[in-house]
Design an enzyme around this catalytic site. Structure first.
Site, PDB file in Angstrom:
ATOM      1  N   LYS A 115       0.831  -1.227   0.000  1.00  0.00           N
ATOM      2  CA  LYS A 115       0.000   0.000   0.000  1.00  0.00           C
ATOM      3  C   LYS A 115       0.858   1.268   0.000  1.00  0.00           C
ATOM      4  O   LYS A 115       0.551   2.217  -0.690  1.00  0.00           O
ATOM      5  CB  LYS A 115      -0.900   0.064   1.253  1.00  0.00           C
ATOM      6  N   ARG A 163      -8.665   1.805   9.664  1.00  0.00           N
ATOM      7  CA  ARG A 163      -8.281   0.413   9.888  1.00  0.00           C
ATOM      8  C   ARG A 163      -9.306  -0.316  10.749  1.00  0.00           C
ATOM      9  O   ARG A 163      -9.153  -1.514  10.969  1.00  0.00           O
ATOM     10  CB  ARG A 163      -6.937   0.383  10.598  1.00  0.00           C
ATOM     11  N   ARG A 167      11.890  -6.995   4.057  1.00  0.00           N
ATOM     12  CA  ARG A 167      11.895  -5.552   3.761  1.00  0.00           C
ATOM     13  C   ARG A 167      12.943  -4.823   4.615  1.00  0.00           C
ATOM     14  O   ARG A 167      13.108  -5.094   5.787  1.00  0.00           O
ATOM     15  CB  ARG A 167      10.500  -4.989   4.073  1.00  0.00           C
ATOM     16  N   ARG A 184      12.249  -2.618  10.091  1.00  0.00           N
ATOM     17  CA  ARG A 184      11.281  -2.018  11.012  1.00  0.00           C
ATOM     18  C   ARG A 184      11.010  -2.988  12.160  1.00  0.00           C
ATOM     19  O   ARG A 184      10.920  -4.195  11.943  1.00  0.00           O
ATOM     20  CB  ARG A 184       9.951  -1.753  10.275  1.00  0.00           C
ATOM     21  N   ARG A 197       0.206  -8.405  13.421  1.00  0.00           N
ATOM     22  CA  ARG A 197      -0.348  -7.437  12.457  1.00  0.00           C
ATOM     23  C   ARG A 197      -1.350  -8.103  11.523  1.00  0.00           C
ATOM     24  O   ARG A 197      -2.385  -7.517  11.202  1.00  0.00           O
ATOM     25  CB  ARG A 197       0.787  -6.797  11.636  1.00  0.00           C
TER      26      ARG A 197
HETATM   27  P1  AMP Z   1       1.580   0.991   8.662  1.00  0.00           P
HETATM   28  O1  AMP Z   1       2.804   1.741   8.316  1.00  0.00           O
HETATM   29  O2  AMP Z   1       0.330   1.553   8.055  1.00  0.00           O
HETATM   30  O3  AMP Z   1       1.728  -0.497   8.467  1.00  0.00           O
HETATM   31  O4  AMP Z   1       1.356   1.197  10.243  1.00  0.00           O
HETATM   32  C1  AMP Z   1       2.335   0.772  11.177  1.00  0.00           C
HETATM   33  C2  AMP Z   1       1.680   0.590  12.538  1.00  0.00           C
HETATM   34  O5  AMP Z   1       1.151   1.856  12.987  1.00  0.00           O
HETATM   35  C3  AMP Z   1       0.495  -0.349  12.585  1.00  0.00           C
HETATM   36  O6  AMP Z   1       0.910  -1.717  12.715  1.00  0.00           O
HETATM   37  C4  AMP Z   1      -0.222   0.145  13.835  1.00  0.00           C
HETATM   38  O7  AMP Z   1       0.470  -0.238  15.022  1.00  0.00           O
HETATM   39  C5  AMP Z   1      -0.061   1.658  13.715  1.00  0.00           C
HETATM   40  N1  AMP Z   1      -1.167   2.252  12.924  1.00  0.00           N
HETATM   41  C6  AMP Z   1      -1.046   2.930  11.759  1.00  0.00           C
HETATM   42  N2  AMP Z   1      -2.237   3.369  11.353  1.00  0.00           N
HETATM   43  C7  AMP Z   1      -3.147   2.951  12.264  1.00  0.00           C
HETATM   44  C8  AMP Z   1      -4.557   3.082  12.387  1.00  0.00           C
HETATM   45  N3  AMP Z   1      -5.275   3.729  11.456  1.00  0.00           N
HETATM   46  N4  AMP Z   1      -5.161   2.516  13.458  1.00  0.00           N
HETATM   47  C9  AMP Z   1      -4.453   1.863  14.397  1.00  0.00           C
HETATM   48  N5  AMP Z   1      -3.122   1.697  14.345  1.00  0.00           N
HETATM   49  C10 AMP Z   1      -2.461   2.242  13.288  1.00  0.00           C
END
Ligand code: AMP
Length: 259
Positions: A43, A122, A161, A194, A205
């Site tokens: 994404k 989410r 990654r 990460r 996740r």
């Molecule tokens: P991402 O980079 O979108 O994969 O987000 C990394 C992490 O940030 C996720 O695994 C969550 O811990 C947190 N996170 C990001 N966006 C959200 C959201 N909209 N709701 C809850 N947690 C979030």
């Protein structure tokens, strides 16, 4: 590819007290898109490509948390410390923290250049908040794009990654290795894995995604906004597939109805 100038994301990353240094483009038909799909489907990469093509801002909630993480602990609010702890484990951050963060950034949602939301909403409660905020501002979503990929492919992508600590360029130890192991091709900085790309966090996740985010697929389908895109192939191939589907959708919405 017809690209637009890259919008600055300062107000999104650091909050409304910081102004974007590049003014948002005044587009007549800006794109307002939500990207769905499990972690690892790509994404973030697709959001960057769409933002570049359409001149819209790439709004990633994960990037807001990562920007906060790079600040000194003394500069972090207690809510942000709780959020970062959840993030490290691979769990979702509480809805109330995310909702406050989004309400604070309402001007980014209403930006005249449009938006590509990546990682938000989410949960169902977040999706309802977005609907409420866009209706308040008289804005309509163009589509919710759901990127699909089998779980074993997702795990392979995430565990390999590596991200540049400085310029954030993304590599993969097998499919896109850097020229020198552990060093960014673009800027020479160190490559990191990460915290949440480690095996224990990936499992959490994916569970969080299946339990809390997957229900959004039906939510957007019922509103006629869902576009499903297969995430197999190179980023450029997936991007071309996405743009084709979006253009077809806009054209059919504009086509005169036969009487
Ligand atoms: P991402 O980079 O979108 O994969 O987000 C990394 C992490 O940030 C996720 O695994 C969550 O811990 C947190 N996170 C990001 N966006 C959200 C959201 N909209 N709701 C809850 N947690 C979030």
């Amino acid at each position: 590819m017809d690209t637009q100038p890259k919008p600055d994301r300062a107000a999104w990353l650091y909050g409304p007290s910081v102004k974007c240094s590049v003014p948002a483009p005044e587009l007549t038909a800006p794109w307002r898109l939500v990207l769905l799909g499990a972690p690892g489907v790509g994404k973030g990469t697709q959001a960057q490509l769409l933002a570049q093509r359409f001149g819209a801002c790439h709004l990633s909630t994960g990037d807001v948390f990562r920007a906060a993480k790079s600040r000194r602990v003394s500069e972090q609010t207690s809510a942000m410390a709780v959020a970062l702890e959840a993030m490290r484990r691979g769990a979702l951050v509480s809805d109330w923290i995310v909702s406050d963060m989004i309400r604070e950034r309402i001007d980014c949602i209403a930006c005249t250049g449009g938006f590509i939301l990546d990682g938000f909403p989410r949960t169902m409660s977040q999706a309802k908040l977005l609907k409420q905020l866009t209706e308040q501002k008289n804005l309509a979503l163009d589509a919710a794009i759901n990127y699909e990929l089998p779980h074993d492919e997702i795990i392979a992508r995430l565990s390999g990654r590596r991200t540049c600590a400085s310029c954030k360029a993304i590599f993969h130890i097998l499919s896109k290795p850097p020229r020198v192991a552990g060093v960014c091709d673009e800027c020479g900085a160190r490559l990191n894995q990460r915290d949440d790309d480690r095996a224990e966090s990936i499992k959490v996740r994916l569970q969080e995604h299946d339990a809390k985010t997957e229900p959004l697929i039906s939510f957007y389908k019922e509103q006629g906004l869902l576009l499903t895109i297969c995430s197999i192939g190179s980023p450029d191939e997936i991007h071309a597939r996405t743009v084709h589907a979006l253009n077809a959708r806009r054209e059919s919405a504009l086509a005169p109805v036969a009487l």
